[in-house]
Design an enzyme around this catalytic site. Structure first.
Site, PDB file in Angstrom:
ATOM      1  CD  GLU A 253      68.896  15.205   5.830  1.00 44.77           C
ATOM      2  OE1 GLU A 253      69.556  15.033   6.877  1.00 44.77           O
ATOM      3  OE2 GLU A 253      67.796  15.766   5.807  1.00 44.77           O
TER       4      GLU A 253
ATOM      5  CB  CYS B  68      79.605  14.779   6.125  1.00 47.77           C
ATOM      6  SG  CYS B  68      78.875  13.484   7.144  1.00 47.77           S
TER       7      CYS B  68
ATOM      8  CB  CYS C  95      71.141   3.709  10.129  1.00 51.16           C
ATOM      9  SG  CYS C  95      72.530   2.800  10.835  1.00 51.16           S
TER      10      CYS C  95
ATOM     11  CB  CYS D  82      72.990   4.776  17.649  1.00 53.31           C
ATOM     12  SG  CYS D  82      74.164   3.654  16.889  1.00 53.31           S
TER      13      CYS D  82
ATOM     14  CB  CYS E 223      72.017   8.450  15.761  1.00 50.43           C
ATOM     15  SG  CYS E 223      72.098   8.651  13.988  1.00 50.43           S
TER      16      CYS E 223
ATOM     17  N   GLY F  54      73.689   6.053   7.928  1.00 51.30           N
ATOM     18  CA  GLY F  54      73.994   4.652   7.653  1.00 51.30           C
ATOM     19  C   GLY F  54      75.303   4.170   8.231  1.00 51.30           C
ATOM     20  CD  GLU F  55      78.735   0.715  10.515  1.00 52.11           C
ATOM     21  OE1 GLU F  55      78.685   1.411  11.528  1.00 52.11           O
ATOM     22  OE2 GLU F  55      79.796   0.503   9.885  1.00 52.11           O
TER      23      GLU F  55
ATOM     24  CB  SER G 162      82.706   7.299  10.819  1.00 53.54           C
ATOM     25  OG  SER G 162      82.188   7.195  12.109  1.00 53.54           O
TER      26      SER G 162
ATOM     27  CB  SER H 110      80.846   5.775  16.607  1.00 56.30           C
ATOM     28  OG  SER H 110      80.993   6.543  15.454  1.00 56.30           O
ATOM     29  CG  LEU H 111      84.505   3.140  22.415  1.00 54.15           C
ATOM     30  CD1 LEU H 111      84.495   1.728  21.863  1.00 54.15           C
ATOM     31  CD2 LEU H 111      85.769   3.390  23.220  1.00 54.15           C
ATOM     32  CG  HIS H 112      79.550   7.189  20.954  1.00 54.24           C
ATOM     33  ND1 HIS H 112      80.250   8.280  20.504  1.00 54.24           N
ATOM     34  CD2 HIS H 112      78.879   6.723  19.868  1.00 54.24           C
ATOM     35  CE1 HIS H 112      79.996   8.478  19.222  1.00 54.24           C
ATOM     36  NE2 HIS H 112      79.179   7.532  18.813  1.00 54.24           N
TER      37      HIS H 112
ATOM     38  CG  ASN I 267      74.802  18.728  17.656  1.00 58.54           C
ATOM     39  OD1 ASN I 267      75.191  19.848  17.912  1.00 58.54           O
ATOM     40  ND2 ASN I 267      75.552  17.818  17.043  1.00 58.54           N
TER      41      ASN I 267
ATOM     42  CB  CYS J 126      77.934  14.514  14.848  1.00 59.75           C
ATOM     43  SG  CYS J 126      79.264  13.687  14.061  1.00 59.75           S
TER      44      CYS J 126
HETATM   45  S1  SF4 Z   1      75.085   6.692  14.715  1.00 54.39           S
HETATM   46 FE1  SF4 Z   1      75.621   5.820  12.734  1.00 54.39          FE
HETATM   47  S2  SF4 Z   1      75.400   3.617  13.074  1.00 54.39           S
HETATM   48 FE2  SF4 Z   1      74.277   4.606  14.733  1.00 54.39          FE
HETATM   49  S3  SF4 Z   1      72.161   4.788  13.984  1.00 54.39           S
HETATM   50 FE3  SF4 Z   1      73.212   6.684  13.460  1.00 54.39          FE
HETATM   51  S4  SF4 Z   1      73.914   6.385  11.374  1.00 54.39           S
HETATM   52 FE4  SF4 Z   1      73.456   4.352  12.233  1.00 54.39          FE
END
Ligand code: SF4
Length: 361
Positions: free
Chosen positions: A98, A111, A118, A122, A125, A169-170, A201, A224-226, A300, A343
């Site tokens: 997507e 984006c 991925c 996380c 996500c 994805g990363e 990112s 992406s620290l969070h 979200n 996001c």
């Molecule tokens: S936040 Fe980014 S790194 Fe983490 S699972 Fe989702 S897509 Fe992968």
């Protein structure tokens, strides 16, 4: 049609300029054709050899015989009330990824994704709940950009001004292809976009952040620290067990020393998880090590979410504390929530449901 020995034809866009030149040398064709082909591929974003109208038919046939053209295709689009457009793209092997167009008054941002699924999983996500299948090629990322750019023009008469590489994805686990895609997008022979309009990112892979520093990149980096707390971070981002906060800090310091680029820290504010005063203090301490800005992102949730978004008061108090420490803070409202384009929401919904059900005891 395959090549002798039943070999798959190679996607022409896997070739660099020198490879294309050598194809024309071997074919005893005119060498300036290489430049023409390269321009069709990356400047004009051609979707087939037939579009390369300034090449003779024989040359186009020869290309067709030797190479494939693995374009991505639009499978489905959804438009949000706030004008955000989410697109599901079908890849040549049938996989779906997507991408999102985020328009504002006078700019538009694409984006884009870098992987099918991925591997980092996380907890907050939707993509992380999908099984990792494969990396995207540079050409597949380029196609995203071309197709989303077209959507911006056709729907809103906007030029594509920014690209954020923060879809599925990363990116730093698909380093080579991401760097190649950015190279093409920013080069004079490609889309000629300014690198400072591009943001990559990452969830924080220290070795790769340092590598970006060594390459002296010109595009922006966001991490992406969070949460700056290792225990909490490991509980929502399994990658933190291998690459803890301290290692990320060292990598960012190194990156800044090399590039002088101020990084952005992404911070998803989760109710009663990372939105307290102590969390803000830990974050402020982390930020003292290098120049940075902080994006506080509204979470979200969906029916499967483990978390809820923080309330308005808590969000404001969190931001105010950071500002009192002279940190630059932006509170980011999510776009495209009604179509799951915001996001952390990118995922083929059907797969999420299947995965969630499969995970149930
Ligand atoms: S936040 Fe980014 S790194 Fe983490 S699972 Fe989702 S897509 Fe992968």
């Amino acid at each position: 049609m395959g090549l002798p020995g039943n070999q798959q034809k190679q996607d022409i866009r896997e070739l660099n300029y020198t490879d294309i030149l050598s194809f024309f040398t071997k074919s005893n064709d005119k060498l300036f054709r290489a430049k023409q082909v390269y321009e069709w591929l990356w400047k004009k974003g051609a979707a087939s050899f037939d579009e390369m109208t300034n090449l003779p038919k024989e040359t186009r046939n020869a290309l067709q015989q030797h190479f494939s053209f693995n374009r991505i295709a639009i499978e489905k689009t959804q438009q949000s009330k706030d004008r955000t457009i989410k697109t599901a793209f079908r890849l040549h092997d049938g996989e779906i990824i997507e991408g999102v167009l985020i328009p504002t008054e006078n700019r538009s941002t694409a984006c884009i994704s870098t992987q099918v699924g991925c591997p980092l999983a996380c907890k907050f996500c939707a993509t992380g709940s999908l099984k990792f299948k494969r990396n995207l090629s540079a050409a597949e990322m380029f196609d995203h950009v071309i197709l989303i750019r077209k959507q911006a023009q056709e729907n809103y008469r906007l030029t594509l001004t920014n690209i954020v590489i923060m879809g599925m994805g990363e990116p730093l686990l698909n380093y080579e292809n991401v760097m190649r895609a950015i190279g093409i997008i920013t080069s004079k022979e490609g889309l000629d976009m300014s690198p400072d309009r591009i943001t990559v990112s990452t969830a924080g892979i220290p070795k790769m952040i340092k590598m970006l520093g060594d390459e002296n990149i010109k595009f922006n980096l966001s991490v992406s620290l969070h949460t700056a707390n290792d225990i909490k971070r490991s509980s929502i981002m399994p990658v933190n067990k291998r690459h803890p906060v301290e290692a990320i800090k060292d990598a960012i310091i190194y990156f800044y020393q090399k590039t002088h680029i101020r990084i952005t820290l992404e911070y998803l504010l989760l109710d009663n998880f990372n939105d307290g005063l102590n969390d803000a203090k830990e974050l402020a301490l982390f930020c003292k090590n290098f120049p940075c800005k902080i994006n506080i992102i509204e979470y979200n949730s969906n029916e499967y979410s483990l978390f809820k978004k923080s309330g308005e008061q808590k969000t404001k108090a969190f931001a105010a504390f950071l500002e009192s420490k002279n940190l630059i803070v932006n509170i980011r409202k999510s776009r495209g929530k009604d179509i799951d384009a915001a996001c952390g929401q990118l995922a083929n919904k059907k797969h999420v449901v299947i995965r969630q059900l499969a995970d149930e005891p």
